[in-house]
Write an enzyme that holds these catalytic residues in place. Structure first.
Site, PDB file in Angstrom:
ATOM      1  N   ASP A   1      32.437  39.355  36.250  1.00 55.06           N
ATOM      2  CA  ASP A   1      31.753  39.609  34.984  1.00 55.06           C
ATOM      3  C   ASP A   1      30.656  40.644  35.215  1.00 55.06           C
ATOM      4  O   ASP A   1      29.871  40.521  36.150  1.00 55.06           O
ATOM      5  CB  ASP A   1      31.155  38.293  34.472  1.00 55.06           C
ATOM      6  CG  ASP A   1      30.318  38.463  33.214  1.00 55.06           C
ATOM      7  OD1 ASP A   1      30.564  39.432  32.470  1.00 55.06           O
ATOM      8  OD2 ASP A   1      29.428  37.626  32.987  1.00 55.06           O
TER       9      ASP A   1
ATOM     10  N   ASP B   1      28.214  37.568  30.118  1.00 48.85           N
ATOM     11  CA  ASP B   1      28.718  36.654  29.080  1.00 48.85           C
ATOM     12  C   ASP B   1      29.602  35.547  29.653  1.00 48.85           C
ATOM     13  O   ASP B   1      30.139  34.728  28.911  1.00 48.85           O
ATOM     14  CB  ASP B   1      29.465  37.427  27.990  1.00 48.85           C
ATOM     15  CG  ASP B   1      30.760  38.062  28.480  1.00 48.85           C
ATOM     16  OD1 ASP B   1      31.051  38.000  29.703  1.00 48.85           O
ATOM     17  OD2 ASP B   1      31.491  38.647  27.648  1.00 48.85           O
TER      18      ASP B   1
ATOM     19  N   ASP C   1      35.579  41.089  33.282  1.00 47.82           N
ATOM     20  CA  ASP C   1      35.868  42.225  32.420  1.00 47.82           C
ATOM     21  C   ASP C   1      36.268  43.448  33.243  1.00 47.82           C
ATOM     22  O   ASP C   1      36.298  43.405  34.476  1.00 47.82           O
ATOM     23  CB  ASP C   1      34.662  42.541  31.526  1.00 47.82           C
ATOM     24  CG  ASP C   1      33.352  42.580  32.297  1.00 47.82           C
ATOM     25  OD1 ASP C   1      33.320  43.194  33.380  1.00 47.82           O
ATOM     26  OD2 ASP C   1      32.350  41.987  31.827  1.00 47.82           O
TER      27      ASP C   1
ATOM     28  N   ASP D   1      50.444  44.126  32.565  1.00 44.56           N
ATOM     29  CA  ASP D   1      51.339  43.025  32.224  1.00 44.56           C
ATOM     30  C   ASP D   1      52.002  43.322  30.881  1.00 44.56           C
ATOM     31  O   ASP D   1      51.316  43.498  29.877  1.00 44.56           O
ATOM     32  CB  ASP D   1      50.534  41.727  32.130  1.00 44.56           C
ATOM     33  CG  ASP D   1      51.251  40.543  32.753  1.00 44.56           C
ATOM     34  OD1 ASP D   1      52.446  40.367  32.453  1.00 44.56           O
ATOM     35  OD2 ASP D   1      50.624  39.806  33.526  1.00 44.56           O
TER      36      ASP D   1
ATOM     37  N   ASP E   1      56.462  40.032  31.801  1.00 47.01           N
ATOM     38  CA  ASP E   1      56.359  38.600  31.577  1.00 47.01           C
ATOM     39  C   ASP E   1      57.648  38.044  30.969  1.00 47.01           C
ATOM     40  O   ASP E   1      58.179  38.593  30.004  1.00 47.01           O
ATOM     41  CB  ASP E   1      55.178  38.347  30.630  1.00 47.01           C
ATOM     42  CG  ASP E   1      54.877  36.889  30.440  1.00 47.01           C
ATOM     43  OD1 ASP E   1      54.447  36.251  31.413  1.00 47.01           O
ATOM     44  OD2 ASP E   1      55.058  36.392  29.306  1.00 47.01           O
TER      45      ASP E   1
ATOM     46  N   GLU F   1      59.417  39.001  35.680  1.00 40.50           N
ATOM     47  CA  GLU F   1      59.302  37.552  35.859  1.00 40.50           C
ATOM     48  C   GLU F   1      60.598  36.929  35.355  1.00 40.50           C
ATOM     49  O   GLU F   1      60.896  36.981  34.163  1.00 40.50           O
ATOM     50  CB  GLU F   1      58.110  37.006  35.082  1.00 40.50           C
ATOM     51  CG  GLU F   1      57.917  35.504  35.278  1.00 40.50           C
ATOM     52  CD  GLU F   1      56.873  34.912  34.351  1.00 40.50           C
ATOM     53  OE1 GLU F   1      56.241  33.924  34.743  1.00 40.50           O
ATOM     54  OE2 GLU F   1      56.708  35.428  33.221  1.00 40.50           O
TER      55      GLU F   1
ATOM     56  N   HIS G   1      48.757  33.346  38.928  1.00 45.47           N
ATOM     57  CA  HIS G   1      47.924  32.727  37.892  1.00 45.47           C
ATOM     58  C   HIS G   1      48.542  31.477  37.274  1.00 45.47           C
ATOM     59  O   HIS G   1      47.847  30.727  36.575  1.00 45.47           O
ATOM     60  CB  HIS G   1      47.636  33.748  36.789  1.00 45.47           C
ATOM     61  CG  HIS G   1      48.867  34.175  36.054  1.00 45.47           C
ATOM     62  ND1 HIS G   1      49.845  34.947  36.639  1.00 45.47           N
ATOM     63  CD2 HIS G   1      49.293  33.928  34.792  1.00 45.47           C
ATOM     64  CE1 HIS G   1      50.815  35.155  35.769  1.00 45.47           C
ATOM     65  NE2 HIS G   1      50.505  34.541  34.636  1.00 45.47           N
ATOM     66  N   ASP G   2      49.828  31.246  37.509  1.00 47.71           N
ATOM     67  CA  ASP G   2      50.517  30.073  36.959  1.00 47.71           C
ATOM     68  C   ASP G   2      50.766  28.987  37.999  1.00 47.71           C
ATOM     69  O   ASP G   2      51.360  27.953  37.674  1.00 47.71           O
ATOM     70  CB  ASP G   2      51.870  30.479  36.367  1.00 47.71           C
ATOM     71  CG  ASP G   2      51.744  31.199  35.036  1.00 47.71           C
ATOM     72  OD1 ASP G   2      50.754  30.959  34.326  1.00 47.71           O
ATOM     73  OD2 ASP G   2      52.634  32.011  34.709  1.00 47.71           O
TER      74      ASP G   2
END
Length: 582
Positions: free
Chosen positions: A34, A38, A42, A111, A212, A269, A344-345
């Site tokens: 970040d 916030d 980013d 992605d 994806d 994927e 990430h999964d």
């Protein structure tokens, strides 16, 4: 060993695609860095860490979705394909990131999420406005059958894949969340819209696409019923919509219309593919993709477990070896492999396949060695190079992932699991394990943000962080850096054959990589005890190229004694007159 000292003649690499020598680093932008306080990662945060990534030695940065999204599924529900998610920054921020990455020799891969959009995308808003809308056919709409949905397929996120629209009485298809309606790829206008969007980003200089759920684009248009799922009213649709009837036609068209005109890297994927099916997607001359992600090794046992991955069936090393070896040999000379342990999964690699407590450092290094010496393009998920671990939040209230939240409701209400059992499953397999913020330092919030993180940090960050790892020459980070450099210096890793040794050994993963000049033996010990391991004769006097322990017991003999989670790479002294190891 100096990676440059390979003792082999120079090879002509001018015709070798650049992505075959690349190492990819996956960034989950929300959790990486970040820059504005916030609590959300980013683009300017990624910009700030480019030099760190360059020092690590990676070549390509894969950014999970950065496009405008209401974040029902953390960016995989896109409401505007040509706008940056405001939390992540602006288009100017992205263009600066792209320029600065390229200036450092780093490529950027985005992605591509085009099986579905957000229900807040203007296309869907218009599509559901009326059955007569000119965009009605952008999505998959069907009438019900006797007051029921068109079929009873189960969604990936629990429940039915069909959502009834109150205004029209018709149902729209969503393989994932009800806020992720599936695009209708049977409509050529939809396909042209997607191709035009892809050109928009490629013309900016983007270097590739991770695609994806790409093998879900084509569905059988009669939507036949699937196999009943015991204990529910739902049926299994995946065998029907994975690798559907027109999928290769669609991807070949995408390649012909877009990809063939750019020097880019593509990876699809593709859950549910075998090596033979994988070769159809990435085979030379087929005009489709460069490579695919399969999921056989990370889904082992899930398809037969009572509650799928939430049952967390035990893993057996011989099963992992058989899967990875089948892909190594099945695609050799026919296609190209993607190499990964987590993303990430998936849960953190060291927690799933290694030992994230007593032998965290050793097992994280071992997993690095075993993976990166196989043939294919390696993918490192952010924090993997530090040996980051799964997180165990005290309450389900701390988890943000839609899949986890939906699973909690189903497992509790329909299957009677109590909170303790559900939490144990989430600790082992939940997607938020990979999504807690990156550990940059021991400072507050791990140096990720000066604000309140969007999701809580793993509390072990004071001990596991990038600042400490770079300062420690024996860290997981330095092992990754050394192995990346070594694989790039050895063409045999890119081009050589793969031979699995002792497939049934319960704790040792051993394989040989071989080409006309070089023969490597790779040993990975998946256990917290010691293990005697016989060495093929060709490697008895082999040079130790990599070792994640300070010693190698039995070096120079036919029997090595591998220490807990030890990983060793030996190079045979010569190719002349040496028979192939059994």
């Amino acid at each position: 060993m100096n990676p440059e000292e390979t003792n082999m003649p120079p090879a002509d690499t001018s015709l070798i695609p650049w992505w075959k020598d690349a190492v990819v680093y996956q960034i989950y932008p929300r959790s990486f860095q970040d820059s504005d306080g916030d609590g959300v990662g980013d683009l300017r945060g990624i910009l700030r860490r480019l030099d760190y990534l360059k020092r690590l030695g990676v070549d390509v940065l894969w950014l999970s979705p950065i496009f405008a999204s209401p974040n029902d599924d953390n960016g995989y529900d896109i409401s505007n394909y040509r706008a940056i998610m405001p939390e992540f920054g602006t288009m100017a921020d992205f263009e600066e990131l792209l320029r600065e990455a390229h200036a450092r020799g780093l490529k950027i891969m985005l992605d591509l999420v085009v099986n579905h959009t957000s229900d807040e995308h203007p296309w869907f808003i218009e599509s559901r406005s009326s059955p007569q809308s000119d965009k009605r056919d952008y999505y998959v709409w069907r009438k019900g059958v006797d007051g029921q949905p068109p079929n009873h397929w189960q969604s990936f996120f629990s429940g039915s894949v069909w959502e009834k629209d109150a205004a029209s009485g018709e149902y729209y298809l969503h393989l994932f969340s009800r806020k992720q309606p599936d695009l209708n790829w049977e409509n050529p206008t939809v396909r042209r819209e997607v191709y035009d969007m892809m050109r928009f980003w490629l013309d900016k200089g983007v270097d590739g696409w991770r695609m994806d759920t790409i093998n879900m684009l084509s569905k059988p248009q009669d939507f036949p019923e699937g196999r009943p799922i015991p204990g529910t009213r739902l049926t299994e649709g995946q065998p029907l919509f994975l690798n559907g009837p027109r999928i290769h036609e669609f991807i070949q068209e995408m390649h012909r219309e877009v990809l063939a005109h750019y020097d880019v890297m593509t990876v699809g994927e593709t859950p549910g593919v075998s090596p033979a099916e994988g070769a159809l997607y990435c085979g030379a001359g087929r005009g489709e993709l460069n490579m695919v992600f399969h999921f056989e090794h990370v889904f082992l046992g899930d398809d037969t477990a009572e509650r799928g991955k939430w049952s967390n069936p035990p893993l057996a090393l011989p099963d992992i070896k058989r899967v990875l070896a089948r892909w190594q040999t099945g695609l050799h000379g026919r296609g190209w492999n993607s190499l990964y342990w987590d993303n990430h999964d998936q849960p953190r690699a060291v927690s799933r396949f290694g030992n994230d407590r007593e032998f965290r450092v050793e097992s994280a290094k071992m997993l690095c060695t075993v993976l990166l010496f196989m043939q294919g393009t390696p993918y490192i998920y952010q924090g993997q190079e530090l040996g980051m671990t799964n997180v165990s939040f005290e309450s389900l209230d701390h988890y943000k992932d839609i899949e986890t939240r939906n699973a909690y409701k189903v497992l509790r209400e329909e299957h009677g699991w109590d909170d303790a059992r559900i939490l144990a499953a989430v600790y082992a397999r939940g997607r938020d394990n990979a999504r807690t913020p990156m550990h940059w330092s021991s400072a507050p919030h791990a140096g990720f943000t000066e604000g309140t993180p969007w999701i809580a940090l793993n509390p072990n960050y004071p001990d596991i962080n990038a600042e400490a790892a770079e300062a420690d020459p024996h860290s997981v980070w330095h092992h990754y850096r050394a192995v990346i450099a070594l694989r790039k210096a050895l063409p045999v890793v890119r081009d050589g054959t793969f031979t699995l040794l002792d497939a049934e050994h319960p704790t040792v993963f051993a394989y040989v990589r071989e080409d006309a000049h070089t023969r490597l033996l790779v040993l990975g010990h998946f256990h917290g005890g010691s293990q005697t391991c016989r060495v093929p004769a060709a490697f008895v006097d082999g040079e130790v190229l990599s070792n994640n322990h300070p010693v190698l017991e039995g070096a120079g003999t036919e029997e090595l004694r591998l220490l807990p989670y030890q990983a060793v790479v030996l190079r045979a002294p010569t190719r002349t007159g040496v028979s192939r190891p059994e």
